[in-house]
Design a protein around this motif. Structure first.
Motif, mmCIF file in Angstrom:
data_model
loop_
_atom_site.group_PDB
_atom_site.id
_atom_site.type_symbol
_atom_site.label_atom_id
_atom_site.label_comp_id
_atom_site.label_asym_id
_atom_site.label_seq_id
_atom_site.Cartn_x
_atom_site.Cartn_y
_atom_site.Cartn_z
ATOM 1 N N THR A 62 0.849 -1.178 0.000
ATOM 2 C CA THR A 62 0.000 0.000 0.000
ATOM 3 C C THR A 62 0.890 1.235 0.000
ATOM 4 O OG1 THR A 62 -0.091 -0.043 2.410
ATOM 5 C CG2 THR A 62 -1.893 -1.115 1.222
ATOM 6 N N PRO A 63 0.472 2.244 -0.712
ATOM 7 C CA PRO A 63 1.298 3.445 -0.729
ATOM 8 C C PRO A 63 1.353 4.058 0.662
ATOM 9 C CG PRO A 63 -0.786 3.820 -1.872
ATOM 10 C CD PRO A 63 -0.731 2.364 -1.497
ATOM 11 N N PRO A 64 2.446 4.666 0.996
ATOM 12 C CA PRO A 64 2.541 5.257 2.335
ATOM 13 C C PRO A 64 1.528 6.387 2.498
ATOM 14 C CG PRO A 64 4.395 5.934 0.965
ATOM 15 C CD PRO A 64 3.623 4.916 0.183
ATOM 16 N N LYS A 65 1.072 6.543 3.729
ATOM 17 C CA LYS A 65 0.147 7.625 4.021
ATOM 18 C C LYS A 65 0.873 8.956 3.812
ATOM 19 C CE LYS A 65 -3.133 6.800 7.328
ATOM 20 N NZ LYS A 65 -3.587 6.796 8.705
ATOM 21 N N PRO A 66 0.141 9.957 3.381
ATOM 22 C CA PRO A 66 0.796 11.263 3.223
ATOM 23 C C PRO A 66 1.208 11.806 4.597
ATOM 24 C CG PRO A 66 -1.577 11.453 2.899
ATOM 25 C CD PRO A 66 -1.260 9.993 3.037
ATOM 26 N N ASP A 67 2.138 12.714 4.577
ATOM 27 C CA ASP A 67 2.535 13.345 5.832
ATOM 28 C C ASP A 67 1.314 13.993 6.459
ATOM 29 O OD1 ASP A 67 5.173 12.621 5.516
ATOM 30 O OD2 ASP A 67 5.722 14.483 4.506
ATOM 31 N N THR A 68 1.283 13.961 7.778
ATOM 32 C CA THR A 68 0.164 14.559 8.501
ATOM 33 C C THR A 68 0.689 15.528 9.560
ATOM 34 O OG1 THR A 68 0.110 12.773 10.128
ATOM 35 C CG2 THR A 68 -1.286 12.508 8.172
ATOM 36 N N PHE A 69 -0.216 16.302 10.089
ATOM 37 C CA PHE A 69 0.120 17.211 11.182
ATOM 38 C C PHE A 69 -1.090 17.307 12.099
ATOM 39 C CE2 PHE A 69 -1.957 19.839 8.068
ATOM 40 C CZ PHE A 69 -2.655 20.799 8.785
ATOM 41 N N THR A 70 -0.906 17.931 13.246
ATOM 42 C CA THR A 70 -2.005 18.163 14.179
ATOM 43 C C THR A 70 -2.431 19.611 14.054
ATOM 44 O OG1 THR A 70 -1.204 16.471 15.709
ATOM 45 C CG2 THR A 70 -2.705 18.121 16.608
ATOM 46 N N LEU A 71 -3.676 19.805 13.661
ATOM 47 C CA LEU A 71 -4.222 21.158 13.534
ATOM 48 C C LEU A 71 -4.606 21.638 14.928
ATOM 49 C CD1 LEU A 71 -6.522 22.501 10.827
ATOM 50 C CD2 LEU A 71 -7.105 22.935 13.194
ATOM 51 N N LYS A 72 -4.007 22.727 15.340
ATOM 52 C CA LYS A 72 -4.267 23.268 16.685
ATOM 53 C C LYS A 72 -4.880 24.651 16.585
ATOM 54 C CE LYS A 72 -0.503 20.747 18.845
ATOM 55 N NZ LYS A 72 0.706 20.849 19.652
ATOM 56 N N GLY A 73 -5.628 25.009 17.613
ATOM 57 C CA GLY A 73 -6.222 26.333 17.660
ATOM 58 C C GLY A 73 -7.163 26.466 18.832
ATOM 59 N N THR A 74 -7.993 27.502 18.752
ATOM 60 C CA THR A 74 -8.958 27.759 19.825
ATOM 61 C C THR A 74 -10.322 28.076 19.230
ATOM 62 O OG1 THR A 74 -8.399 30.109 19.897
ATOM 63 C CG2 THR A 74 -7.221 28.666 21.428
ATOM 64 N N PHE A 75 -11.331 27.779 20.020
ATOM 65 C CA PHE A 75 -12.712 28.098 19.673
ATOM 66 C C PHE A 75 -13.315 28.810 20.877
ATOM 67 C CE2 PHE A 75 -17.254 27.079 19.707
ATOM 68 C CZ PHE A 75 -17.622 27.529 18.452
ATOM 69 N N THR A 76 -14.019 29.917 20.622
ATOM 70 C CA THR A 76 -14.601 30.702 21.710
ATOM 71 C C THR A 76 -16.110 30.802 21.534
ATOM 72 O OG1 THR A 76 -12.580 32.031 21.821
ATOM 73 C CG2 THR A 76 -14.527 32.922 22.926
ATOM 74 N N ALA A 134 -7.314 20.384 18.969
ATOM 75 C CA ALA A 134 -6.138 19.672 18.473
ATOM 76 C C ALA A 134 -6.641 18.453 17.690
ATOM 77 C CB ALA A 134 -5.220 19.248 19.612
ATOM 78 N N VAL A 135 -6.695 18.593 16.364
ATOM 79 C CA VAL A 135 -7.172 17.503 15.505
ATOM 80 C C VAL A 135 -5.938 16.827 14.907
ATOM 81 C CG1 VAL A 135 -8.568 16.878 13.507
ATOM 82 C CG2 VAL A 135 -9.292 18.760 15.003
ATOM 83 N N LYS A 136 -5.759 15.554 15.231
ATOM 84 C CA LYS A 136 -4.585 14.800 14.778
ATOM 85 C C LYS A 136 -4.792 14.245 13.367
ATOM 86 C CE LYS A 136 -3.325 13.310 19.404
ATOM 87 N NZ LYS A 136 -3.052 12.177 20.274
ATOM 88 N N ASP A 137 -3.677 13.890 12.740
ATOM 89 C CA ASP A 137 -3.649 13.194 11.450
ATOM 90 C C ASP A 137 -4.331 13.943 10.314
ATOM 91 O OD1 ASP A 137 -2.211 11.052 12.555
ATOM 92 O OD2 ASP A 137 -4.063 10.108 13.253
ATOM 93 N N VAL A 138 -4.152 15.258 10.278
ATOM 94 C CA VAL A 138 -4.656 16.043 9.155
ATOM 95 C C VAL A 138 -3.637 15.905 8.017
ATOM 96 C CG1 VAL A 138 -5.259 18.358 8.346
ATOM 97 C CG2 VAL A 138 -5.811 17.672 10.698
ATOM 98 N N PRO A 139 -4.067 15.452 6.828
ATOM 99 C CA PRO A 139 -3.124 15.306 5.710
ATOM 100 C C PRO A 139 -2.492 16.654 5.360
ATOM 101 C CG PRO A 139 -5.211 14.239 5.207
ATOM 102 C CD PRO A 139 -5.403 15.016 6.470
ATOM 103 N N ALA A 140 -1.192 16.651 5.161
ATOM 104 C CA ALA A 140 -0.459 17.898 4.925
ATOM 105 C C ALA A 140 -0.393 18.276 3.446
ATOM 106 C CB ALA A 140 0.952 17.771 5.487
ATOM 107 N N ASP A 141 -1.094 17.557 2.584
ATOM 108 C CA ASP A 141 -0.943 17.770 1.147
ATOM 109 C C ASP A 141 -2.003 18.677 0.529
ATOM 110 O OD1 ASP A 141 -3.039 16.019 1.511
ATOM 111 O OD2 ASP A 141 -2.396 14.604 -0.028
ATOM 112 N N GLN A 142 -2.694 19.470 1.318
ATOM 113 C CA GLN A 142 -3.736 20.357 0.803
ATOM 114 C C GLN A 142 -3.242 21.802 0.762
ATOM 115 O OE1 GLN A 142 -6.952 19.157 -0.192
ATOM 116 N NE2 GLN A 142 -5.700 17.303 -0.065
ATOM 117 N N LYS A 143 -3.891 22.624 -0.067
ATOM 118 C CA LYS A 143 -3.534 24.047 -0.134
ATOM 119 C C LYS A 143 -4.336 24.854 0.872
ATOM 120 C CE LYS A 143 -1.909 23.910 -4.791
ATOM 121 N NZ LYS A 143 -1.925 24.392 -6.134
ATOM 122 N N PHE A 144 -5.543 24.385 1.166
ATOM 123 C CA PHE A 144 -6.345 25.041 2.193
ATOM 124 C C PHE A 144 -7.266 24.023 2.851
ATOM 125 C CE2 PHE A 144 -9.015 25.415 -1.552
ATOM 126 C CZ PHE A 144 -10.289 25.183 -1.076
#
Length: 172
Positions: A62-76, A134-144
């Motif tokens: 299987t092809p390797p998963k794309p690089d991911t990151f954790t999207l962090k921020g705040t909600f009020t 903090a949302v984990k495993d967000v694919p890093a290959d998008q423009k937005f």
């Protein structure tokens, strides 16, 4: 006078014939295996071959998963925020879906779901509820990306903002 008779002449020794070669051992006719044994043997060889091919092709290709990151921020939550003793900060009235554990959905550039998470730790400050995201495993290959808390509408982020943890969203 006496006549002497010559001694009888014996014929010369006849050459002796070479001994006859020994007969080759009798070769028993080859015995064929029974149809049942032949079938089982064929089945075993076939299963072994199929198993070998399966094992070879079942390698992790299987092809390797794309690089991911954790999207962090705040909600009020800015309206109808209440502080609970054991439940943290939460919304009331029309905002009762906003609380720790509420869904956070990250969408990719095509509008498909890229990752999911939930509102994290909350803090009540001067009538507001502030939540960590903090949302984990967000694919890093998008423009937005688009981020939605509960069902309350989407916030747009560039990949640079998302990776830098610059998500800030509010409601109310």
């Amino acid at each position: 006078m006496s006549i002497e008779t010559p001694p009888p002449v014996e014929p010369p020794d006849a050459p002796t014939a070479p001994p006859m070669p020994a007969e080759p051992p009798a070769v028993a006719p080859k015995k064929r295996p029974s149809p049942l044994l032949a079938g089982l043997l064929g089945l075993a060889i076939g299963a072994g071959a199929v198993g070998g091919v399966w094992a070879y092709t079942a390698r992790d290709t299987t092809p390797p998963k794309p690089d991911t990151f954790t999207l962090k921020g705040t909600f009020t939550l800015m309206e109808n925020a209440t502080e609970g003793e054991e439940t943290g900060c939460y919304g009331t009235g029309g905002y009762d879906d906003i609380k720790e554990g509420a869904s956070v959905t990250v969408y990719d550039g095509a509008g498909g779901i890229a990752a999911t998470g939930s509102l994290g730790h909350s803090e009540y400050i001067a009538g507001l509820c502030m939540y960590d995201i903090a949302v984990k495993d967000v694919p890093a290959d998008q423009k937005f990306y688009q981020v939605e808390v509960s069902h309350r509408g989407k916030v747009h982020l560039t990949v640079k903002q998302a990776k830098a943890g610059e998500l800030t969203a509010s409601l109310g």
